[in-house]
Enzyme design. Sequence first.
Site, PDB file in Angstrom:
ATOM      1  N   GLY A 142       1.318  -0.818  -0.430  1.00  0.00           N
ATOM      2  CA  GLY A 142       0.208  -0.014   0.175  1.00  0.00           C
ATOM      3  C   GLY A 142       0.943   1.418  -0.152  1.00  0.00           C
ATOM      4  N   ALA A 143       2.084   1.232  -0.057  1.00  0.00           N
ATOM      5  CA  ALA A 143       3.152   2.257  -0.315  1.00  0.00           C
ATOM      6  C   ALA A 143       3.281   2.715  -1.745  1.00  0.00           C
ATOM      7  CB  ALA A 143       3.894   2.186   0.348  1.00  0.00           C
ATOM      8  N   GLY A 144       2.651   2.231  -2.956  1.00  0.00           N
ATOM      9  CA  GLY A 144       2.978   2.785  -4.066  1.00  0.00           C
ATOM     10  C   GLY A 144       4.387   2.371  -4.589  1.00  0.00           C
ATOM     11  N   LEU A 145       4.802   0.949  -4.439  1.00  0.00           N
ATOM     12  CA  LEU A 145       6.200   0.886  -4.724  1.00  0.00           C
ATOM     13  C   LEU A 145       5.962  -0.736  -5.473  1.00  0.00           C
ATOM     14  CD1 LEU A 145       8.235   1.193  -1.913  1.00  0.00           C
ATOM     15  CD2 LEU A 145       8.034   2.997  -3.270  1.00  0.00           C
ATOM     16  N   SER A 147       4.319  -3.829  -4.883  1.00  0.00           N
ATOM     17  CA  SER A 147       4.269  -4.905  -4.228  1.00  0.00           C
ATOM     18  C   SER A 147       3.322  -5.722  -4.584  1.00  0.00           C
ATOM     19  CB  SER A 147       4.572  -3.894  -2.641  1.00  0.00           C
ATOM     20  OG  SER A 147       2.666  -3.627  -2.595  1.00  0.00           O
ATOM     21  N   SER A 148       2.324  -5.325  -5.352  1.00  0.00           N
ATOM     22  CA  SER A 148       1.390  -6.132  -5.393  1.00  0.00           C
ATOM     23  C   SER A 148       1.987  -7.013  -7.003  1.00  0.00           C
ATOM     24  CB  SER A 148       0.063  -6.042  -6.210  1.00  0.00           C
ATOM     25  OG  SER A 148      -0.298  -4.551  -6.643  1.00  0.00           O
ATOM     26  N   GLU A 195      -2.496  -8.129 -11.611  1.00  0.00           N
ATOM     27  CA  GLU A 195      -2.785  -7.294 -11.383  1.00  0.00           C
ATOM     28  C   GLU A 195      -4.071  -7.360 -11.863  1.00  0.00           C
ATOM     29  OE1 GLU A 195      -0.241  -4.196 -10.639  1.00  0.00           O
ATOM     30  OE2 GLU A 195      -0.357  -5.979  -9.106  1.00  0.00           O
ATOM     31  N   ASP A 206       3.635  -1.582 -13.654  1.00  0.00           N
ATOM     32  CA  ASP A 206       4.417  -2.722 -12.355  1.00  0.00           C
ATOM     33  C   ASP A 206       4.973  -3.596 -12.498  1.00  0.00           C
ATOM     34  OD1 ASP A 206       3.677  -0.119 -11.528  1.00  0.00           O
ATOM     35  OD2 ASP A 206       2.554  -0.654  -9.254  1.00  0.00           O
TER      36      ASP A 206
END
Length: 398
Positions: A142-145, A147-148, A195, A206
């Site tokens: 949830g940090a915009g990095l 991860s998903s 995604e 991403d």
Amino acid sequence: MWARELAVSAPGKVILHGEHAVVLGKVALAVALDLRTFLRLRPGAEGRLSVSLPGVGVRRSWDTPELRALRERIAGKGHGEEPLPRGKQLDALREFAGIAAGASGPDSLATLAFLYMCLAISAQYGDVPSVDILVWSELPTGAGLGSSAAYAVCLAAALLMVCGAISCPLQEGESTARWTEEELTRINSWAFRGEQVIHGNPSGVDNAVGTWGGALRYQAGKITPLKRKPTLRILLTNTKVPRSTKVLVAGVKEKILKFPAIMNPVLDSIDAISQECQSVLEAMPANPSPEHYPVLEEFFDINQHHLNVLGVGHPSLDRLCQVTASHSLHSKLTGAGGGGCGITLLPPDTSPLAVEAAKQDLCACGFECWETKIGAPGVTLHCCSSLSAQVLHALARS
């Protein structure tokens, strides 16, 4: 039956330049972050498929005959090589896994994506595998990095390999290996499906960064790898201030509609920064020396001011920039803004003491910091014994 113990890893991502402007057709540069998600793949008990995601509190196991019976309902037929996740398919998976309709927590979405990808991939390429999968990540959720996406890329690579759709390129005695370009394209395509399960309508940036690594240019749906991929040291800081990307994007759009003559030149300037930065990065050596950094630092400073003009700054991000500036370092927000994360360039001649002092001052603000790199390699296959002691410890603890 799968008979080897291996690990797969994929990087997270940050946006270097082009946040918000990219929504309006401008160029954005996305770069792979050397914080990774790791997936350990082990032979499982015959007739059982297990997944453990300790970071989001998931431990599930299913009988493969049950999954075989279910997959005919969700894989779809006549929709090309990779079936799109559709509403009825996902509803059937939610019911099977006991996930409430509308549940959007990381545990629910990660389980849903796992089941979809496992059953859809096995329907295309082979039988439901009897394996144990464990996923651990250095990336905060949830940090915009990304991860998903890193999770989806790892899953796609592991499941495609187990089902025989791509090779196992790791030879005896090697510690790491990567797949062919054709196989990476297949991994990326399936990761994008994962995604879609998690995010509904992702851009595809991403998962592309997670697959190929390095640096990518994104504009109007077209993704192009940069010709050169220098590795840059950065300090990544999470302000831990929650924000809504949707609200921030809407605010930028409203400001542009209200003041088009003022805001459109700002967007054009952000676009120019992205393009100029691409040219600089492609001209850099793989390991840049200190003299290559000043122009990148100026780009950071200018773009951060532009993002504040767009209205996506935040007092926490201002504080981050002030703290790092007091140590002669240059920072900008990355991603949606309004809190979230910022990145700070660390030229090669930055002393370890200066970096540690900056980290201590940022942590004193309540922020979380990682010293890492951008331009990292994409999805990679590992011999488990070659993983770092930190990763091995985390996997064993999980």
